[in-house]
Design an enzyme around this catalytic site. Structure first.
Site, PDB file in Angstrom:
ATOM      1  N   LYS A 119      19.250 -17.185 -31.807  1.00  0.00           N
ATOM      2  CA  LYS A 119      19.768 -18.011 -32.904  1.00  0.00           C
ATOM      3  C   LYS A 119      19.852 -17.227 -34.216  1.00  0.00           C
ATOM      4  O   LYS A 119      20.875 -17.231 -34.889  1.00  0.00           O
ATOM      5  CB  LYS A 119      18.882 -19.256 -33.119  1.00  0.00           C
ATOM      6  CG  LYS A 119      18.765 -20.141 -31.887  1.00  0.00           C
ATOM      7  CD  LYS A 119      17.904 -21.367 -32.148  1.00  0.00           C
ATOM      8  CE  LYS A 119      16.459 -21.074 -32.502  1.00  0.00           C
ATOM      9  NZ  LYS A 119      15.672 -20.414 -31.438  1.00  0.00           N
ATOM     10  N   ARG A 130       6.079 -10.046 -35.218  1.00  0.00           N
ATOM     11  CA  ARG A 130       5.449 -11.307 -35.611  1.00  0.00           C
ATOM     12  C   ARG A 130       4.230 -11.599 -34.754  1.00  0.00           C
ATOM     13  O   ARG A 130       4.250 -11.372 -33.563  1.00  0.00           O
ATOM     14  CB  ARG A 130       6.469 -12.457 -35.465  1.00  0.00           C
ATOM     15  CG  ARG A 130       7.408 -12.556 -36.645  1.00  0.00           C
ATOM     16  CD  ARG A 130       8.567 -13.493 -36.396  1.00  0.00           C
ATOM     17  NE  ARG A 130       8.199 -14.784 -35.800  1.00  0.00           N
ATOM     18  CZ  ARG A 130       9.081 -15.736 -35.504  1.00  0.00           C
ATOM     19  NH1 ARG A 130      10.372 -15.538 -35.744  1.00  0.00           N
ATOM     20  NH2 ARG A 130       8.694 -16.857 -34.962  1.00  0.00           N
ATOM     21  N   ARG A 144       5.032 -21.727 -27.256  1.00  0.00           N
ATOM     22  CA  ARG A 144       6.253 -22.108 -27.995  1.00  0.00           C
ATOM     23  C   ARG A 144       7.337 -22.587 -27.032  1.00  0.00           C
ATOM     24  O   ARG A 144       8.093 -23.502 -27.349  1.00  0.00           O
ATOM     25  CB  ARG A 144       6.744 -20.920 -28.832  1.00  0.00           C
ATOM     26  CG  ARG A 144       5.877 -20.721 -30.086  1.00  0.00           C
ATOM     27  CD  ARG A 144       6.022 -19.345 -30.670  1.00  0.00           C
ATOM     28  NE  ARG A 144       7.363 -19.047 -31.116  1.00  0.00           N
ATOM     29  CZ  ARG A 144       7.848 -17.822 -31.255  1.00  0.00           C
ATOM     30  NH1 ARG A 144       7.088 -16.779 -30.989  1.00  0.00           N
ATOM     31  NH2 ARG A 144       9.069 -17.641 -31.670  1.00  0.00           N
ATOM     32  N   ARG A 162      14.236 -29.722 -34.835  1.00  0.00           N
ATOM     33  CA  ARG A 162      13.510 -29.385 -33.608  1.00  0.00           C
ATOM     34  C   ARG A 162      12.930 -30.625 -32.944  1.00  0.00           C
ATOM     35  O   ARG A 162      12.283 -30.492 -31.904  1.00  0.00           O
ATOM     36  CB  ARG A 162      12.356 -28.435 -33.958  1.00  0.00           C
ATOM     37  CG  ARG A 162      12.605 -26.962 -33.611  1.00  0.00           C
ATOM     38  CD  ARG A 162      11.417 -26.206 -34.151  1.00  0.00           C
ATOM     39  NE  ARG A 162      11.108 -24.941 -33.585  1.00  0.00           N
ATOM     40  CZ  ARG A 162      11.517 -23.767 -34.066  1.00  0.00           C
ATOM     41  NH1 ARG A 162      12.361 -23.711 -35.060  1.00  0.00           N
ATOM     42  NH2 ARG A 162      11.086 -22.657 -33.527  1.00  0.00           N
ATOM     43  N   ARG A 185      10.727  -7.962 -29.928  1.00  0.00           N
ATOM     44  CA  ARG A 185      11.436  -8.274 -31.193  1.00  0.00           C
ATOM     45  C   ARG A 185      10.763  -7.613 -32.393  1.00  0.00           C
ATOM     46  O   ARG A 185       9.558  -7.651 -32.553  1.00  0.00           O
ATOM     47  CB  ARG A 185      11.460  -9.796 -31.395  1.00  0.00           C
ATOM     48  CG  ARG A 185      11.951 -10.197 -32.788  1.00  0.00           C
ATOM     49  CD  ARG A 185      12.441 -11.620 -32.832  1.00  0.00           C
ATOM     50  NE  ARG A 185      11.384 -12.611 -32.833  1.00  0.00           N
ATOM     51  CZ  ARG A 185      11.613 -13.931 -32.892  1.00  0.00           C
ATOM     52  NH1 ARG A 185      12.853 -14.399 -32.943  1.00  0.00           N
ATOM     53  NH2 ARG A 185      10.606 -14.768 -32.877  1.00  0.00           N
TER      54      ARG A 185
END
Ligand code: ADP
Ligand code: ADP
Length: 217
Positions: free
Chosen positions: A15, A162, A173, A90, A129
């Site tokens: 996203k 992160r 998550r 969400r 990431r």
């Protein structure tokens, strides 16, 4: 009329990556609720302190504070032409709140592209990431490496991993997405706003498919 788009998809679907490109192409503001929370965390605001525990556990921050934060952002003058929402809404309650706030601005959600990626691939994407400190640009050590390790190609700031991208938190998550966010697929589908995009294709191909879907809408 202002144009508002919602990018839907599990954590790691792409996203943020896509939002940056598309927002720039259409002159829209990119609003990432995750980036807004991380900014509050960095600046040690009350909101940041409140959100911290939820984020670290990979849970959702409560709807009322999340909605207030996004409402404040959407009310700013730079969103007059519209925005690309990434990571918000969400929950169905957030989606209802979004519809109500856009109505106040005489606007509405135009389209909801769902970037679809199977759970197995999300873990690999998130564990590789690298995120930029300044603007939240994202890279991947294998799938989209920066030209210089540890440095953002776009603004030269430091790249970091992160805390919530570690495996246990990612697994949670994904569970939270399935339980609390996936109902939005039906929510937007029943309103004829949803369009499915195959997120397993290359970054450039996904961009192309998204642009085609937006042009058609
Ligand atoms: P999200 O905002 O949905 O959580 P990101 O845009 O941050 O997802 O992407 C998650 C990770 O996957 C990043 O490291 C990014 O570089 C990588 N990525 C994004 N799109 C693709 C793709 N189509 N193929 C392979 N890797 C991708
Ligand atoms: P990703 O890009 O990997 O999908 P985000 O950066 O969007 O993750 O979100 C990081 C964390 O911020 C979430 O795990 C959650 O704790 C919080 N968060 C972000 N957006 C929302 C939202 N709309 N509602 C509740 N919590 C949110």
């Amino acid at each position: 009329m202002a144009r508002f788009y919602v990018l839907l998809g599990p954590p790691g679907a792409g996203k943020g990556t896509q939002a940056k490109v598309i927002a720039e192409k259409y002159g829209l503001v990119h609003i990432s609720s995750g980036d807004l929370f991380r900014e509050n965390l960095k600046n040690e605001t009350e909101l940041g302190k409140l959100a911290q525990g939820y984020m670290a556990r990979g849970e959702l921050v409560p709807d009322d504070v999340t909605i207030a934060m996004v409402r404040d952002r959407i009310s700013r003058p730079d969103c007059k032409k519209g925005a690309l929402l990434d990571g918000f809404p969400r929950t169905p309650a957030q989606a209802d709140a979004l519809a109500a706030m856009l109505k106040e601005f005489d606007s509405k959600v135009e389209l909801v592209p769902l970037i679809d990626v199977p759970a197995e691939e999300l873990i690999e994407r998130l564990s590789g990431r690298w995120t930029c400190r300044k603007e939240g640009h994202v890279f991947h050590q294998k799938f989209n490496p920066p030209q210089k390790a540890g440095i953002c190609d776009i603004d030269g700031s430091e790249l970091y991993q992160r805390d919530d991208d570690k495996r246990e938190t990612v697994e949670n998550r994904i569970k939270v997405y399935t339980a609390q966010t996936a109902p939005l697929i039906e929510y937007y589908s029943s309103r004829n706003l949803l369009v499915k995009i195959d997120g397993q294709k290359s970054i450039d191909e996904v961009t192309k498919d998204l642009l085609t879907a937006i042009e058609k809408a």
